[in-house]
Design a protein around this motif. Sequence first.
Motif, short mmCIF file in Angstrom:
data_model
loop_
_atom_site.label_atom_id
_atom_site.label_comp_id
_atom_site.label_asym_id
_atom_site.label_seq_id
_atom_site.Cartn_x
_atom_site.Cartn_y
_atom_site.Cartn_z
N SER A 1 0.76 -1.19 0.14
CA SER A 1 0.06 -0.08 -0.01
C SER A 1 0.91 0.95 0.17
O SER A 1 0.44 2.23 -0.53
N GLY A 2 2.08 1.18 0.39
CA GLY A 2 3.27 2.14 0.29
C GLY A 2 3.54 2.62 -0.97
O GLY A 2 4.51 3.57 -1.01
N ILE A 3 3.49 1.84 -2.06
CA ILE A 3 4.04 1.87 -3.24
C ILE A 3 3.41 3.02 -3.75
O ILE A 3 2.06 3.05 -3.68
N SER A 4 4.21 4.07 -4.47
CA SER A 4 3.44 5.19 -5.14
C SER A 4 2.62 4.88 -6.31
O SER A 4 2.77 4.00 -7.21
N GLY A 5 1.27 5.59 -6.30
CA GLY A 5 0.21 5.04 -7.49
C GLY A 5 -0.59 3.96 -7.12
O GLY A 5 -1.59 3.51 -7.89
N PRO B 1 5.00 -2.92 -12.07
CA PRO B 1 5.17 -4.14 -11.47
C PRO B 1 6.44 -4.47 -10.99
O PRO B 1 6.71 -5.22 -9.67
N VAL B 2 7.38 -4.29 -11.69
CA VAL B 2 8.68 -4.43 -11.55
C VAL B 2 9.23 -3.82 -10.04
O VAL B 2 9.93 -4.30 -9.08
N VAL B 3 8.78 -2.50 -9.80
CA VAL B 3 8.97 -2.01 -8.59
C VAL B 3 8.47 -2.64 -7.40
O VAL B 3 8.99 -2.68 -6.44
N ALA B 4 6.99 -3.22 -7.76
CA ALA B 4 6.42 -3.61 -6.88
C ALA B 4 7.10 -4.86 -6.17
O ALA B 4 7.19 -5.29 -4.98
N HIS C 1 9.30 -14.25 -0.82
CA HIS C 1 9.43 -14.62 -2.23
C HIS C 1 8.31 -14.17 -2.94
O HIS C 1 7.13 -14.44 -2.42
N THR C 2 8.46 -13.53 -3.94
CA THR C 2 7.29 -12.95 -4.87
C THR C 2 7.32 -13.10 -6.27
O THR C 2 8.52 -13.08 -6.97
N ASP C 3 6.36 -13.48 -7.00
CA ASP C 3 6.41 -13.95 -8.33
C ASP C 3 5.21 -13.02 -9.01
O ASP C 3 4.12 -12.78 -8.35
N ILE C 4 5.41 -12.58 -9.95
CA ILE C 4 4.17 -11.98 -10.87
C ILE C 4 3.46 -13.15 -11.68
O ILE C 4 3.92 -13.97 -12.25
#
Length: 121
Positions: free
Chosen positions: A24-28, A48-51, A60-63
């Motif tokens: 929720s803190g990511i801009s936009g 998405p890459v920044v997130a 561990h995070t995957d798109i």
Amino acid sequence: MKKVVLKVDFHDEKCRQKIMKTASGISGVESVAMDKDQKLTVTGDIDPVVAVRKLRKLCHTDIVSVGPAKEPEKKKEEPKKEEKKPEDNKNQSPCPGSWPCYPPCYLPVYIEEEPAGCVIC
């Protein structure tokens, strides 16, 4: 406006709260939601890459998918269909459509009890 679905691996509620706070803190970001399958859905004007880069510091995070955010569609009122009277169904064939209705065709199948050339020891 984008909808980004991410697969996150976390083990406890504390880690889940950190993930939600970081996302929720990511801009936009306009909305953040997480379902039972550990899939995080982030909607807004985000990269998405920044997130993923920020969330990988926690777990561990995957798109899973990236696509346009769908606006809620307004339900259109469908015109009411008139009910058919039972009298109208008398002249209809039992098979719907324009194809003629034929009875099923059964072909006999012959099975030999003792096939020639087979020996059972």
